[in-house]
Each structure stands twice: as C-alpha cells, then as structure tokens.
Design a protein around this motif. Sequence first.
Motif, PDB file in Angstrom:
ATOM      1  N   ARG A 103      20.710  -9.009   1.984  1.00 17.54           N
ATOM      2  CA  ARG A 103      20.859 -10.516   1.510  1.00 17.54           C
ATOM      3  C   ARG A 103      21.211 -10.814  -0.328  1.00 17.54           C
ATOM      4  NH1 ARG A 103      16.415 -13.894   4.752  1.00 17.54           N
ATOM      5  NH2 ARG A 103      17.353 -13.932   6.946  1.00 17.54           N
ATOM      6  N   GLY A 104      21.893  -9.845  -0.754  1.00 12.54           N
ATOM      7  CA  GLY A 104      22.515 -10.349  -2.336  1.00 12.54           C
ATOM      8  C   GLY A 104      21.674  -9.279  -3.315  1.00 12.54           C
ATOM      9  N   VAL A 105      20.099  -8.581  -2.412  1.00  8.75           N
ATOM     10  CA  VAL A 105      19.316  -8.178  -3.096  1.00  8.75           C
ATOM     11  C   VAL A 105      18.979  -6.584  -2.932  1.00  8.75           C
ATOM     12  CG1 VAL A 105      17.512  -7.738  -4.288  1.00  8.75           C
ATOM     13  CG2 VAL A 105      17.648 -10.770  -3.791  1.00  8.75           C
ATOM     14  N   GLU A 106      19.389  -6.036  -4.346  1.00  8.29           N
ATOM     15  CA  GLU A 106      19.895  -3.987  -4.115  1.00  8.29           C
ATOM     16  C   GLU A 106      18.868  -3.452  -4.940  1.00  8.29           C
ATOM     17  OE1 GLU A 106      23.502  -4.329  -4.333  1.00  8.29           O
ATOM     18  OE2 GLU A 106      23.523  -4.375  -6.983  1.00  8.29           O
ATOM     19  N   GLY A 107      18.941  -2.037  -4.889  1.00  2.71           N
ATOM     20  CA  GLY A 107      18.128  -0.924  -5.910  1.00  2.71           C
ATOM     21  C   GLY A 107      16.803  -0.686  -5.643  1.00  2.71           C
ATOM     22  N   ASP A 635      27.403 -17.513 -10.833  1.00  2.00           N
ATOM     23  CA  ASP A 635      27.034 -16.572 -10.229  1.00  2.00           C
ATOM     24  C   ASP A 635      26.473 -15.505  -9.374  1.00  2.00           C
ATOM     25  OD1 ASP A 635      28.065 -18.703  -8.394  1.00  2.00           O
ATOM     26  OD2 ASP A 635      29.565 -17.802  -8.512  1.00  2.00           O
ATOM     27  N   LEU A 636      25.164 -14.881  -9.425  1.00  2.00           N
ATOM     28  CA  LEU A 636      24.953 -14.062  -8.836  1.00  2.00           C
ATOM     29  C   LEU A 636      25.887 -12.906  -8.410  1.00  2.00           C
ATOM     30  CD1 LEU A 636      22.372 -11.752  -9.175  1.00  2.00           C
ATOM     31  CD2 LEU A 636      22.100 -12.578  -6.754  1.00  2.00           C
ATOM     32  N   PRO A 637      26.146 -11.537  -9.165  1.00  2.00           N
ATOM     33  CA  PRO A 637      27.483 -11.393  -8.388  1.00  2.00           C
ATOM     34  C   PRO A 637      26.967 -10.195  -7.363  1.00  2.00           C
ATOM     35  CG  PRO A 637      26.799 -10.539 -10.589  1.00  2.00           C
ATOM     36  CD  PRO A 637      26.529 -11.576 -10.192  1.00  2.00           C
ATOM     37  N   SER A 638      25.742  -9.931  -7.316  1.00  2.00           N
ATOM     38  CA  SER A 638      25.565  -8.935  -6.472  1.00  2.00           C
ATOM     39  C   SER A 638      24.940  -9.497  -4.659  1.00  2.00           C
ATOM     40  CB  SER A 638      23.971  -8.207  -6.705  1.00  2.00           C
ATOM     41  OG  SER A 638      22.408  -9.700  -6.727  1.00  2.00           O
ATOM     42  N   VAL A 639      25.762 -10.762  -4.957  1.00  2.00           N
ATOM     43  CA  VAL A 639      25.714 -10.755  -3.596  1.00  2.00           C
ATOM     44  C   VAL A 639      27.226 -10.789  -2.180  1.00  2.00           C
ATOM     45  CG1 VAL A 639      25.602 -13.590  -1.887  1.00  2.00           C
ATOM     46  CG2 VAL A 639      23.731 -13.531  -3.624  1.00  2.00           C
ATOM     47  N   LEU A 640      26.758 -10.475  -1.074  1.00  2.00           N
ATOM     48  CA  LEU A 640      27.582  -9.924  -0.176  1.00  2.00           C
ATOM     49  C   LEU A 640      28.446 -10.888   0.074  1.00  2.00           C
ATOM     50  CD1 LEU A 640      26.071  -7.460   1.607  1.00  2.00           C
ATOM     51  CD2 LEU A 640      26.660  -7.140   0.027  1.00  2.00           C
ATOM     52  N   PRO A 641      29.687 -10.724   0.349  1.00  2.00           N
ATOM     53  CA  PRO A 641      30.845 -11.521   0.869  1.00  2.00           C
ATOM     54  C   PRO A 641      30.408 -12.217   2.398  1.00  2.00           C
ATOM     55  CG  PRO A 641      31.719  -9.632  -0.011  1.00  2.00           C
ATOM     56  CD  PRO A 641      30.874  -9.633  -0.069  1.00  2.00           C
ATOM     57  N   TYR A 642      31.133 -13.009   2.919  1.00  2.00           N
ATOM     58  CA  TYR A 642      31.202 -13.218   4.495  1.00  2.00           C
ATOM     59  C   TYR A 642      31.615 -12.270   5.066  1.00  2.00           C
ATOM     60  CZ  TYR A 642      32.558 -15.598   8.806  1.00  2.00           C
ATOM     61  OH  TYR A 642      32.240 -15.185  10.195  1.00  2.00           O
ATOM     62  N   LYS A 643      30.112 -12.062   6.556  1.00  2.00           N
ATOM     63  CA  LYS A 643      31.035 -10.866   6.980  1.00  2.00           C
ATOM     64  C   LYS A 643      30.243 -11.403   8.964  1.00  2.00           C
ATOM     65  CE  LYS A 643      30.101  -5.928   8.705  1.00  2.00           C
ATOM     66  NZ  LYS A 643      29.157  -5.143   8.011  1.00  2.00           N
ATOM     67  N   ALA A 644      31.574 -10.605   8.903  1.00  2.00           N
ATOM     68  CA  ALA A 644      31.925 -11.379  11.570  1.00  2.00           C
ATOM     69  C   ALA A 644      31.959  -9.885  11.438  1.00  2.00           C
ATOM     70  CB  ALA A 644      32.563 -12.778  11.392  1.00  2.00           C
TER      71      ALA A 644
END
Length: 757
Positions: A103-107, A635-644
Amino acid sequence: MSLHVRSALLVMLGAVALPTFAQDSSTNSAGALGEILVQAKRDDASNTRNGSTTVINSRQLEQNNAIDMLNIARYSPLISAPAGASGSGSVWDSSGNSGFNIRGVEGNRVSMELDGISLPDAAPKPDATSMNAFGIGRDYFDPETFREVSIGSGASPAGRGTPGLGGSVSFVTKSPEDYLYDGRKVYADYKFGYASDKGERMNAVTGAVQINDSLKALIVAVHRSGDEGETKGSAPLNPDDWDSDALLAKLNWTIAPGQKLNFTVDTYKAYHDRVYTNKTSTLYPAGTTMNSRTERNRYSIEHQWSPTGFALFDTLDTKFYTQNSTVADVTNAKYVSGGQNYLRNINTGYYNDSQGMASDATKQLGSVLLSYGLSYEMQQSSRPWTEDRTVVATGAHQYTTKSRMADMDTDKFAAYVRGDYSFTLGGHQATLTPALRGDHRKLTPQNLQNYAVAVSGAASELTEHTYNFFTPSLNLSVELSKDFNAYAQYTRGTRVPTAAELTGTYDSFSYTGTGNGYAVLGNANLKKETSNAFELGLKGTPTAGIEMSTSVFDTRYNNFIEYVTQAADPVNYPTITYGLYRPENIGKANIYGIEASSRFALGQWLPGMKGYSVNLAAGASKGTAENTSTGKKGDLPSVLPYKANATFAYDDPALRGGAAFTTSTVRGKRGSSDVISGSTTSTFYVPGNTVFDLTAYWNISKHVVLSGGVYNLSDKKYWDYASSRTLPAATTAATLADIERQARAGRNYAFNLKVIY
C-alpha cells in the motif's frame, strides 16, 4: 555435517522406508500425496479481526515461481517486492530485495518475521544520503521451506510478533504434521526445479517420520544455483554466479498430554560472485568484482501447553531462540585516481545477532477470548567498512576504516493484551476486539572509538537512547450472513529508528586525512515514526460459490525520517565545508485507496463446469506527502500504480491436475519529485503493461507430480514500478543502460518435478 551429507542421508532414509511407505499410502489419491494441508486463502472470513490479510500457501508459492522474495506476491495488486539491480549503487553495495512495498509503504516500514522471529532490517546507504535506498537487503531465506506466507496490509493490529508501521510479512515454515496425517508415519520426496528467468536450478529433499507415538521429525534440504538470469532490455545484465543452501530440521516431542516441545534448526547460506561491468569507467577501467556471502542460522525451542481447567490460560506457547545473520561483501577493483594506479580491496558487512524469548497465552472467559503475552530480545548489530588500497607502482598499502554505523546493542521488550468480545448487534453475531501493546526499546552504542574516526567529536554525540510507547488497535466485525462479515478497524503503528538511521555515517576525510570535506552523520535525537490507519471492509462467502474481499483504507503517517542538508557548523565541525548531512523527522504522508478480490466457482451454477473458477483482483491507491521542514507538498512516489488481475482456472475434481491462465494489467506511472527527500531529479516513466501467464500441474501418478508455468507469454518488455521508479530519466547512454538492465524477463518458464517415495 555438511548440508549435502544430510541430504544424502535423508535420501537413504527414504529408500529404506519406501516399502513401508508404499503400503501405507496405497489407498491415498494422487492429489493428496505430497500436498500440505493448508488452504490458500485471501482475506478469509475468520480473519476479519486482523483486517486485510493475504495468505499464500506452498502450492501457490510454487505456481508464482517464487524462488526468492520477488515473486511471492506477484498477483497481489497493492503488494510488490522492490529489488535493487546489480551495480545500481556504489561498487561496494550488494543487490537484491529490500523487503516489500505494501500500500505504498516500503523498506523497513514493513516488518518481516520468520516463525515469529524478526528478520534484520535492510541497511540504508548513508553515502547516498537516502533512507529509502539500501546497500544491503533482506534476502535471508529460501521459500521452499515455507508452509505459508501471511501478508498484512496496513499497520499491524496490536498483538504478538513484529508489528509493521505500514504492513507486515510473516513467513511460517513447514512442520512434521503437514506430512504425517491420516495414519501416515513416513514421508519423503525429491524435487527438481528450474526457472529460466534466473537461470536457476533447484534440488530439494523433504522427509518426515513419526518415530514413535510421541516423536515426529522433519527435514527439508534445498540447494539452488543460478546466474544473473534474463532481461528483455537491450543492455546486458552484470554477470552473477550464485548458489544457496537451506536446511530446516524439526523435532516435535509430545512430552505429556497437552504438552509439546518443538526443536528447530533453520539455516540459510548464499554465495554470489558478481562482476559489475556497468561500473567500467576511467576510475575503474576493468569494472569491479564482488564476492558476497549471506548467512542466517536460527535455533529455537518452543513449549506448547494446553492444560485443562487452569485459571490463567487455556494455551501457553513459549519460545526461546537465537539467530545470527551475516552479509559479508568483498569488492576488488583496479582503480585510477590522480594518475596513480591502485588495487582496491574493500570489505563491508552487516552483522545482526539476536537472542530472545516470547510467551503467548489465550484464555476463554465466557463469551470473551483473552490473548496476552510478552517478549524480550537482545540484538547486537554492526556494519564495518574497511579498505586495503595498494599502490601498484610501489606496493605500499593504504588502510582505511570507516564503519557505516556505530556498533549497537538493542534491548526490545514488549507486552500486549487483546480481547475478542462476542455479542449480538442488531440480530447479527458481532465481535469487538480491543488490543493494546506496550514497547520498551533501549539502544546502546558500543565501540565508539571506531565511529567516524576521521570526524573529531562525532562519537561524543552518541549516547544511550530509550523509546517507550503504546500502540492500540480496535476492530469491530459483524457477521452479515454465515461466513460473510463486515468489519471496521483502527490501528496505530510505531517504528523506532534503526541503528543505521540513528548513527549511519560516511565522510571524505577517511581518504584525505586533512583539509576540508563533507560528512554524513547520525542523529541521536530522532523521534519515532507513527501511523494511524483506518479501514472498512467486507470479506467471506456471501453466497455459495463466491468468495470475496473488499476494503477501503486511509492511513496517515508522521515523522518520516530522511536525510537533510545541515547548515555549516564552524564551531563543532569547522572542516566540514562541502556539506553536512543528517537524518531528521521531516515527513508526513497520507495514503488512501481501495482493493478487492473475488473467486467464482463456476460449477456452482453450471454443472458442466465443475472445477472451473474465475479469480479477479484489483487495487488502486493515492498518496500525498509533505516536508514539514520546507512546507512543500506533493505526491508520494512510493505509492504503486493501479493493478488488476484476472485468472481463469481449472482444477480437476478427481485431483488429476489443473491449469490457470492469468492476465495482469498495470497502469504506467512516473515517480513524482520526492518532496520529503528534496529530490527533483527527473525519473523514468514506468510504462503500463499487460502480461499473460499460464501455469499447470499434473499428478502423473501417486508418486510423481509435475508442475510448471510459462510467464510473460506475449514476450512483453516491461518494468516493475517499485523497483524502477527511482531510475533517472534516459538522458544519457549510462542512464538508458540502467533502465534497460532493470527490464523484467521476456517469455520465460519454470517447472518442478516431484518424486514421492
């Protein structure tokens, strides 16, 4: 005794036991043989009290071609595993996976644990002045030893284990009971696997035996070897010859009715011989080479007790463990500077040793299920960096020591209490789950004489630091119909700065010795990062033949840590005139979105399609960030793009085999300027893509199972956003080559052949 010797002994054990096993298993179906009895579930209905949870079992891991962290959750919309490409950092930096993006948070904001024991953090690169770029990742395991992987999205509810600020990943290893059931007393198999995208070959042996009515044993031995693999990009990958060995051994002893002692040995070793050809330059005319060793050894004893009529608890699980983790890299290179030829020999490492215990209890009190427990861990961490630089012309040696963080002793104590209160709400069964966890952390720097040795006064800044905090959570789950629930949840997350963040360092004085220069220093006054997560969801089986999970979430983060350029400090550091950098709590972020998944068993409505199913999953999120120091927002660049994803699958009701065809679609996205780090570099636009995969399995006989897949059927050239979003735009030949190297493999395949004795 070596791993290969153990494997040979296990094969002989299987051969000796074959006649008996053949008699015991003659009545079992082909589908039952060798399959671990764990259902693959996405957000199962009984787990609404833990929010959104993805559970991936061993069979699904095999279908995902999960030979490492990268593909474990390949079909989950808002989950990814960022990987650093070989040669993407400094010449002394390793490559590999740094953890998960959830959900856009990593590391290190996503926790990782194995059998309830925390795995080491990824190590950031202070020389790159970035907290989200890592020189050493978190590849400390082999997925072949896993029974299942549980991925929690969002801040972890208060409870046991290792909580995550924005997500958590829990790996659970196999056990003897996974193979010894329905009267079976002996089990053994040999498995060969191949994956073309990594040039990987696997040999694995699994054996389980019921020694007597009280003792059960398991051993899993895995050997892999491979190379740099494949890319659809036009630039060649850096050569990388590697091999790994994993060993899991367990002995479960029922010492009395209701009491068990479980002994575990869990080891992993990996060796890489890398050649960084992309580092070829006037400084490094022949590029560089790296010999890398990763090792983790864990030994644990667990006592499980289920007394009858005991006042304090119905179950009590207590574990004692020790875990030693090592990453050791040796870099060698011909080096030219100032017209002088040198030979550089650089030794870097990241060492984490921990010893601890955890005790968890449950007690049913009428309509209330009470859970409580405590844990304690001692951890010793170090990250040495030494160089022996030889002057070719004279043979003289120049020695440099510049550890990239202070040696650190960390004491972790935690206690929690959690209650599941069942009641009726508007005619529906409901459960309210309040929970509270308290943590105490003490970080004590050690051996400060080795810290920033070339920066006078830096070590005096570091002192013992203590963090005390509470994290609450609250969940309300309402059963709308049988096995179909609605839930609302609030969780608070907290992450204590790591030793590498508190004391990470790098400087130019280690080479010059005198004069002016630059330095990256730690910050002993860093605050905790925190999150407040809200989630609403539905999950379960609303009607026969349909399984679904849907959630909307909104999480707000405070005190994100990032490096900041400091004002000149002529009083304390008069010679640091080319830049002083320290980490600070300067970031705020807000991430919100929606994710959904569903499975439709078509045979429920069309009798002629019994065994056929359709699986659908999609996720979209949005993130904003604010630099509290500069006031800039973006914008927060670590947020993933839409995926289906959409999967059409068939599983033979007679258990003879099955197949699945999956389509995955991801939108294109360019990582925006990072207002928290202050980076304004134009980055690579990661194009959208649609990828097709075909997987299948075939129970050839009672004793032979073949499974495999063809991935990226259309031979699409594509990139993973989480791994590629920070790549600079292709403005030069070098940046274009970096982009091309990061492209994923074209059409590739994998297969596994398992022979069951």
